[in-house]
Design an enzyme around this catalytic site. Structure first.
Site, short mmCIF file in Angstrom:
data_model
loop_
_atom_site.label_atom_id
_atom_site.label_comp_id
_atom_site.label_asym_id
_atom_site.label_seq_id
_atom_site.Cartn_x
_atom_site.Cartn_y
_atom_site.Cartn_z
N ILE A 16 5.20 -11.66 -1.21
CA ILE A 16 5.02 -11.64 -2.62
C ILE A 16 3.85 -11.64 -3.03
CG2 ILE A 16 5.90 -12.40 -5.04
CD1 ILE A 16 8.61 -13.53 -3.45
N ASP A 35 -5.55 -17.69 2.45
CA ASP A 35 -4.32 -17.92 3.28
C ASP A 35 -4.87 -18.30 4.53
OD1 ASP A 35 -2.02 -17.06 4.87
OD2 ASP A 35 -1.59 -15.81 2.90
N TYR A 145 13.10 -27.81 0.24
CA TYR A 145 12.39 -26.76 -0.02
C TYR A 145 12.38 -26.74 -1.67
CZ TYR A 145 11.31 -21.81 -1.93
OH TYR A 145 10.88 -20.76 -2.48
N PHE A 173 14.63 -15.25 -8.59
CA PHE A 173 15.93 -15.32 -7.93
C PHE A 173 15.69 -14.70 -6.71
CE2 PHE A 173 18.86 -17.26 -10.78
CZ PHE A 173 18.12 -18.05 -11.69
N ILE A 209 28.40 -11.89 8.03
CA ILE A 209 28.41 -12.36 6.54
C ILE A 209 29.01 -13.71 6.59
CG2 ILE A 209 30.05 -11.75 4.48
CD1 ILE A 209 30.43 -9.12 5.69
N1 UFG Z 1 23.51 -13.69 4.14
C1 UFG Z 1 24.58 -13.35 4.91
N2 UFG Z 1 24.12 -12.87 6.14
C2 UFG Z 1 22.92 -12.73 6.95
C3 UFG Z 1 21.84 -13.36 5.76
C4 UFG Z 1 22.36 -13.67 4.56
O1 UFG Z 1 25.72 -13.19 4.59
O2 UFG Z 1 22.50 -12.60 7.86
C5 UFG Z 1 23.89 -14.05 2.86
C6 UFG Z 1 23.58 -15.75 2.45
O3 UFG Z 1 24.65 -16.53 2.79
C7 UFG Z 1 23.42 -15.62 0.81
C8 UFG Z 1 22.94 -13.97 0.51
O4 UFG Z 1 23.21 -13.27 1.93
O5 UFG Z 1 24.70 -15.47 0.32
C9 UFG Z 1 21.54 -13.76 0.29
O6 UFG Z 1 20.74 -14.79 1.66
P1 UFG Z 1 19.31 -14.78 1.64
O7 UFG Z 1 19.06 -15.58 2.79
O8 UFG Z 1 18.94 -13.36 1.81
O9 UFG Z 1 18.89 -15.33 0.24
P2 UFG Z 1 19.04 -16.64 -0.40
O10 UFG Z 1 19.80 -16.60 -1.42
O11 UFG Z 1 19.48 -17.60 0.60
O12 UFG Z 1 17.44 -17.31 -0.50
C10 UFG Z 1 16.62 -16.92 -1.54
C11 UFG Z 1 15.44 -17.38 -1.14
C12 UFG Z 1 14.79 -18.82 -1.25
C13 UFG Z 1 15.50 -19.14 -2.48
C14 UFG Z 1 16.66 -19.06 -2.56
C15 UFG Z 1 17.41 -19.63 -3.65
O13 UFG Z 1 15.02 -16.51 -0.13
O14 UFG Z 1 13.58 -18.74 -1.14
O15 UFG Z 1 17.16 -17.72 -2.75
O16 UFG Z 1 18.64 -20.33 -3.75
F1 UFG Z 1 15.31 -20.56 -2.29
#
Ligand code: UFG
Length: 330
Positions: A16, A35, A145, A173, A209
């Protein structure tokens, strides 16, 4: 004529931060990227930015950067940002995200820098029953975090009261998509959209998933995916806004997509079948995170350009096609 503003961008080698550095340069600002390149990439930094290789935890080195440049404002992205990792590495998360930020604010104060735009997260809210989530919801983060980010928010507020440093606290988000020159390159990659696209590229056999029994229409988690270029647009507006007053606001599209909907959209974009396998829930995943972004819309006059998940995924897909192995090995 006014001189161009100089913006110090921490974490300018990250996903970002690098997109924001490019957007600032595009607007005619000067950019100093700070950085340590522990997780960021030199190759991600736009060529016209000045690079200062410096770790925010090293207060003396950071002060030398502020002595070397006349800085008008700061955009602060540099942080550790893996929820899962933070669960077992609380010390490192607070050291980097909180103490590093503390050094940054002190250096700003010492050098008379009066504006900071801070990259915060919806993880500061924790588990929220009411969606969409607006800024009046209580903050109750459930992992180190989110807590380290919230702790720094509190510090920033205190530094406004005590020293008049103005802030924009922007709670993103799910950042997604890519700009033309910059995209996502994490190691390890844990985010849904890159992993789905790695499967389409044939680098992975299937997408896991994480949970199909959530209380959502198709049983998978719902997220609000906000394009990284729309985030940058909001940051530029916030930088101007805080010349008048500080602001804390969410950044999202107000649209929720389930994991299955994301995969389906990626199939349409890539033309690849993208096999899936069902896996257990990932600890700490809230079922549904959707922003109310009214406040940013109203006060920053901001509106995301990307709301359609296929369009967002398309930009990420273009990036991965051009950089199948990320920055280093393109
Ligand atoms: N997911 C899967 N399979 C995968 C990866 C993710 O099903 O291989 C799901 C996760 O369980 C979640 C959704 O896809 O339900 C999104 O997951 P991400 O890891 O892409 O993102 P997150 O929502 O976990 O995390 C993001 C940011 C964080 C932030 C967070 C807030 O990356 O920095 O949202 O909750 F803190």
């Amino acid at each position: 004529m006014n001189h161009p503003e100089t913006i110090l961008v921490t974490g300018g080698g990250g996903y970002i931060g690098s997109v924001n550095a490019a957007a600032l340069l595009q607007q005619g600002r000067r950019v100093i990227v700070v950085d340590n390149f522990e997780r960021g990439h030199r190759e991600a930094v736009p060529p016209r930015a000045v690079i200062e290789t410096c770790d925010l935890r090293d207060e003396a080195a950071l002060n030398r950067v502020f002595e070397a440049h006349r800085v008008d404002a700061v955009m602060h992205f540099g942080a550790y940002a893996y929820v899962g990792e933070s669960m077992t590495r609380a010390e490192e998360y607070f050291h980097n995200n909180f103490i590093g930020g503390y050094h940054l604010l002190n250096a700003m104060r010492r050098h008379g820098v009066q504006r900071i735009v801070f990259s915060s997260t919806c993880a500061t809210y924790g588990e929220v029953d009411n969606v969409p989530i607006d800024e009046t919801q209580p903050t109750n983060p459930i992992n180190p975090y989110g807590r380290s980010k919230l702790a720094f928010e509190l510090l920033i507020r205190s530094y406004e009261e005590a020293y008049g440093i103005r802030h924009a606290i922007l709670r993103y988000f799910n950042a997604a998509g890519a700009a033309l020159e910059q995209g996502e390159d994490h190691d390890p990659e844990t985010h849904l959209i890159p992993l789905v696209l790695f499967t389409a590229l044939g680098k992975r056999e299937a997408v896991s998933i994480f949970g199909t029994d959530y209380d959502t229409p198709d049983g998978t988690c719902i997220r609000d995916y906000i394009h990284v270029s729309d985030l940058a647009d909001a940051h530029l507006r916030a930088l101007e806004y805080i010349k008048q007053e500080s602001i804390t606001c969410n950044l999202g599209t107000e649209q929720g997509y389930s994991v299955l909907e994301v995969i389906q959209a990626a199939r349409a974009v890539t033309g690849h079948p993208i096999p899936v396998r069902e896996a257990p829930r990932r600890p700490g995943d809230p079922p549904r995170l959707i922003a109310s972004a009214r406040k940013a819309q109203r006060l920053l006059d901001w509106k995301p350009r990307y709301v359609d998940i296929q369009e967002i995924i398309h930009t990420a897909w273009q990036w991965f096609l051009a950089h199948p192995d990320g920055y280093k090995r393109k």
